[in-house]
Scaffold this motif. Structure first.
Motif, PDB file in Angstrom:
ATOM      1  N   ASP A 193       2.804  -4.297   4.337  1.00 56.53           N
ATOM      2  CA  ASP A 193       4.344  -4.059   4.719  1.00 56.53           C
ATOM      3  C   ASP A 193       5.093  -3.581   3.547  1.00 56.53           C
ATOM      4  N   THR A 194       4.672  -3.929   2.153  1.00 57.86           N
ATOM      5  CA  THR A 194       5.430  -3.450   1.111  1.00 57.86           C
ATOM      6  C   THR A 194       4.592  -2.738   0.213  1.00 57.86           C
ATOM      7  N   TYR A 195       3.391  -2.859   0.286  1.00 53.47           N
ATOM      8  CA  TYR A 195       2.693  -2.026  -0.824  1.00 53.47           C
ATOM      9  C   TYR A 195       1.593  -1.280  -0.217  1.00 53.47           C
ATOM     10  N   GLN A 196       1.603  -0.788   1.146  1.00 53.67           N
ATOM     11  CA  GLN A 196       0.586   0.071   1.500  1.00 53.67           C
ATOM     12  C   GLN A 196       0.387   1.501   1.167  1.00 53.67           C
ATOM     13  N   ASN A 197       1.707   2.168   0.697  1.00 54.87           N
ATOM     14  CA  ASN A 197       1.804   3.256  -0.251  1.00 54.87           C
ATOM     15  C   ASN A 197       1.217   3.128  -1.374  1.00 54.87           C
ATOM     16  N   ASP A 198       1.092   2.321  -2.090  1.00 61.11           N
ATOM     17  CA  ASP A 198       0.375   1.956  -3.296  1.00 61.11           C
ATOM     18  C   ASP A 198      -1.038   2.076  -3.090  1.00 61.11           C
ATOM     19  N   LEU A 199      -1.332   1.495  -2.070  1.00 62.49           N
ATOM     20  CA  LEU A 199      -2.889   1.430  -1.692  1.00 62.49           C
ATOM     21  C   LEU A 199      -3.532   2.935  -1.408  1.00 62.49           C
ATOM     22  N   LEU A 200      -2.653   3.498  -0.593  1.00 61.19           N
ATOM     23  CA  LEU A 200      -2.812   4.912  -0.245  1.00 61.19           C
ATOM     24  C   LEU A 200      -2.975   5.891  -1.479  1.00 61.19           C
ATOM     25  N   LYS A 201      -2.042   5.549  -2.351  1.00 64.66           N
ATOM     26  CA  LYS A 201      -1.920   6.414  -3.425  1.00 64.66           C
ATOM     27  C   LYS A 201      -2.945   6.226  -4.466  1.00 64.66           C
ATOM     28  N   LEU A 202      -3.471   4.661  -4.489  1.00 63.36           N
ATOM     29  CA  LEU A 202      -4.561   4.602  -5.343  1.00 63.36           C
ATOM     30  C   LEU A 202      -6.104   5.072  -4.726  1.00 63.36           C
ATOM     31  N   MET A 203      -6.025   5.286  -3.460  1.00 68.11           N
ATOM     32  CA  MET A 203      -7.227   5.840  -2.736  1.00 68.11           C
ATOM     33  C   MET A 203      -7.343   7.163  -3.012  1.00 68.11           C
ATOM     34  N   SER A 204      -6.095   7.888  -2.805  1.00 65.63           N
ATOM     35  CA  SER A 204      -6.103   9.185  -2.930  1.00 65.63           C
ATOM     36  C   SER A 204      -6.246   9.745  -4.369  1.00 65.63           C
ATOM     37  N   GLU A 205      -5.760   9.148  -5.479  1.00 64.12           N
ATOM     38  CA  GLU A 205      -5.834   9.440  -6.920  1.00 64.12           C
ATOM     39  C   GLU A 205      -7.527   9.286  -7.238  1.00 64.12           C
ATOM     40  N   VAL A 206      -7.968   7.936  -6.971  1.00 59.24           N
ATOM     41  CA  VAL A 206      -9.284   7.926  -7.050  1.00 59.24           C
ATOM     42  C   VAL A 206     -10.263   8.923  -6.535  1.00 59.24           C
ATOM     43  N   CYS A 207     -10.032   9.560  -5.490  1.00 65.73           N
ATOM     44  CA  CYS A 207     -10.681  10.342  -4.637  1.00 65.73           C
ATOM     45  C   CYS A 207     -10.716  11.710  -5.279  1.00 65.73           C
ATOM     46  N   LYS A 208      -9.517  11.865  -5.890  1.00 66.63           N
ATOM     47  CA  LYS A 208      -9.564  13.102  -6.803  1.00 66.63           C
ATOM     48  C   LYS A 208     -10.359  13.250  -7.955  1.00 66.63           C
ATOM     49  N   ILE A 209     -10.829  12.146  -8.429  1.00 65.92           N
ATOM     50  CA  ILE A 209     -11.934  11.934  -9.730  1.00 65.92           C
ATOM     51  C   ILE A 209     -13.074  12.783  -9.525  1.00 65.92           C
ATOM     52  N   ASN A 210     -13.347  13.726  -9.972  1.00 65.20           N
ATOM     53  CA  ASN A 210     -14.599  14.688 -10.127  1.00 65.20           C
ATOM     54  C   ASN A 210     -15.336  14.552 -11.498  1.00 65.20           C
ATOM     55  N   ASP A 211     -14.659  14.243 -12.530  1.00 65.89           N
ATOM     56  CA  ASP A 211     -15.163  14.417 -13.967  1.00 65.89           C
ATOM     57  C   ASP A 211     -15.478  12.917 -14.341  1.00 65.89           C
ATOM     58  N   PHE A 212     -16.948  12.429 -14.546  1.00 68.73           N
ATOM     59  CA  PHE A 212     -17.133  11.294 -15.271  1.00 68.73           C
ATOM     60  C   PHE A 212     -17.646  11.586 -16.518  1.00 68.73           C
ATOM     61  N   SER A 213     -17.523  12.480 -17.204  1.00 69.20           N
ATOM     62  CA  SER A 213     -18.157  12.459 -18.518  1.00 69.20           C
ATOM     63  C   SER A 213     -17.531  11.368 -19.417  1.00 69.20           C
ATOM     64  N   HIS A 214     -16.493  10.634 -19.227  1.00 68.04           N
ATOM     65  CA  HIS A 214     -15.985   9.578 -20.081  1.00 68.04           C
ATOM     66  C   HIS A 214     -16.868   8.315 -19.849  1.00 68.04           C
ATOM     67  N   LEU A 215     -17.636   8.190 -18.850  1.00 69.81           N
ATOM     68  CA  LEU A 215     -18.640   7.232 -18.647  1.00 69.81           C
ATOM     69  C   LEU A 215     -19.943   7.558 -19.476  1.00 69.81           C
ATOM     70  N   GLU A 216     -20.562   9.025 -19.519  1.00 71.78           N
ATOM     71  CA  GLU A 216     -21.642   9.288 -20.073  1.00 71.78           C
ATOM     72  C   GLU A 216     -21.468   9.111 -21.524  1.00 71.78           C
ATOM     73  N   ARG A 217     -20.492   8.850 -22.114  1.00 64.61           N
ATOM     74  CA  ARG A 217     -20.399   8.459 -23.526  1.00 64.61           C
ATOM     75  C   ARG A 217     -20.835   6.857 -24.076  1.00 64.61           C
ATOM     76  N   VAL A 218     -20.635   6.193 -22.968  1.00 63.55           N
ATOM     77  CA  VAL A 218     -21.032   4.902 -23.270  1.00 63.55           C
ATOM     78  C   VAL A 218     -22.543   4.484 -23.189  1.00 63.55           C
ATOM     79  N   ASP A 219     -22.905   3.483 -23.302  1.00 60.44           N
ATOM     80  CA  ASP A 219     -24.211   2.949 -23.347  1.00 60.44           C
ATOM     81  C   ASP A 219     -24.900   3.201 -21.848  1.00 60.44           C
ATOM     82  N   ASP A 220     -25.943   3.586 -21.627  1.00 58.13           N
ATOM     83  CA  ASP A 220     -26.449   3.826 -20.203  1.00 58.13           C
ATOM     84  C   ASP A 220     -25.547   4.504 -19.495  1.00 58.13           C
ATOM     85  N   GLY A 221     -24.905   5.323 -19.972  1.00 59.55           N
ATOM     86  CA  GLY A 221     -23.679   6.210 -19.485  1.00 59.55           C
ATOM     87  C   GLY A 221     -23.897   7.151 -18.301  1.00 59.55           C
ATOM     88  N   LYS A 222     -25.321   7.499 -18.259  1.00 60.46           N
ATOM     89  CA  LYS A 222     -25.687   8.594 -17.259  1.00 60.46           C
ATOM     90  C   LYS A 222     -25.851   7.828 -15.794  1.00 60.46           C
TER      91      LYS A 222
END
Length: 310
Positions: free
Chosen positions: A69-98
């Motif tokens: 009732d208070t935070y649904q928009n925040d949940l939706l915004k988190l979902m939308s912003e996460v779904c926009k992520i297409n570049d995961f190169s920041h993970l590839e730089r750590v151990d077992d990154g691929k």
């Protein structure tokens, strides 16, 4: 009957938890992402950032989900912003990154599939944000107009005590042009002053107006309005006139030009003060004067009549 708010499905909540856990390896990056996405970043202070990352994310998402009732928009915004992520190169730089990048990409794709069932909520959120943005922009415009009105009002007050007709004429010309510009009336650059008389033009509701102004001790006479009317008749048929007399008009002048073809509307100093003091919008003032002249023939509707009639 109060409408029940549609809740985000548990499957989508779980998909968000999984994706949010996987898209960043370092807690600092995760915290920065969340802080710049949700509306109330103070929620992050309630989380134990020494805990495991999955526990942190689960605690956050479950808290938001329990209070939709208070935070649904925040949940939706988190979902939308996460779904926009297409570049995961920041993970590839750590151990077992691929492998980490592969898992993150897969979990984000799973969230995208879940969010398809909530497009109506996403669209509602988008519309709400657009309305808020328009309201905010409008509030800035209103604030800006009021601040500029206050500045022009101070300039006008200074003129009241002036005893130099020439200087007063120049200043009045500037004030009128500034006022017309503020209300998007497109004052023409050809404003010309002779003594205390100002000539110019502006556009209102796609109609061209000639403007003439006088600041003199005596009331504007029938001869002054006759001369102005002559200028108007030499223009195109749809050209109208606005005559400003700071100290008003003689009764016979008003009567003479309130009959037959009415080419002008009249404005006096109290009208200008009403606009500068915020008692009436300049565009509303012109509209009411023009409509009244068209309906009744009276070209000299006064401010107090407009205000008392509502």
């Amino acid at each position: 009957m109060e409408q029940v708010k549609k809740l985000i499905a548990r499957a989508a909540i779980n998909a968000l938890t999984e994706a949010l856990t996987n898209i960043y390896w370092y807690k600092a990056e995760l915290r920065s992402f969340i802080m710049n996405t949700i509306s109330d970043p103070s929620i992050l202070t309630k989380l134990n950032w020494e805990d495991y990352k999955r526990n942190i994310v689960s605690t956050l998402v479950n808290f938001l989900a329990r209070h939709q009732d208070t935070y649904q928009n925040d949940l939706l915004k988190l979902m939308s912003e996460v779904c926009k992520i297409n570049d995961f190169s920041h993970l590839e730089r750590v151990d077992d990154g691929k492998e980490k990048a592969k898992i993150a990409k897969k979990s984000v794709e799973a969230l995208r599939q879940q969010i398809k069932g909530h497009q109506d909520l996403i669209e509602q959120q988008k519309q709400q944000e657009e309305r808020r943005a328009r309201a905010y922009e409008k509030s800035l415009q209103v604030t800006g107009v009021q601040e500029r009105l206050d500045e022009i009002k101070l300039e006008f007050y200074k003129l009241v005590g002036s005893t130099n007709p020439q200087a007063r004429g120049f200043q009045l010309e500037k004030i009128i042009k500034d006022l017309f510009s503020l209300f998007d009336l497109d004052p023409k650059a050809s404003f010309r002053i002779t003594g205390e008389q100002i000539d110019g033009g502006f556009t209102f509701e796609n109609v061209d107006f000639l403007f003439e102004g006088k600041w003199q001790q005596d009331l504007v006479s029938i001869q002054d309005l006759d001369a102005f009317s002559g200028k108007l008749t030499r223009k195109l048929d749809n050209t109208l006139g606005l005559f400003l007399s700071i100290n008003g008009f003689s009764e016979d002048a008003v009567k003479a030009h309130s009959t037959g073809r009415r080419l002008m509307i009249l404005m006096e100093g109290s009208d200008i003060m009403g606009v500068l003091e915020g008692r009436i919008d300049l565009l509303q003032l012109l509209l009411r004067k023009r409509r009244h002249a068209s309906q009744t023939g009276n070209i000299y509707l006064k401010l107090h009549e407009i205000i008392t009639r509502g």
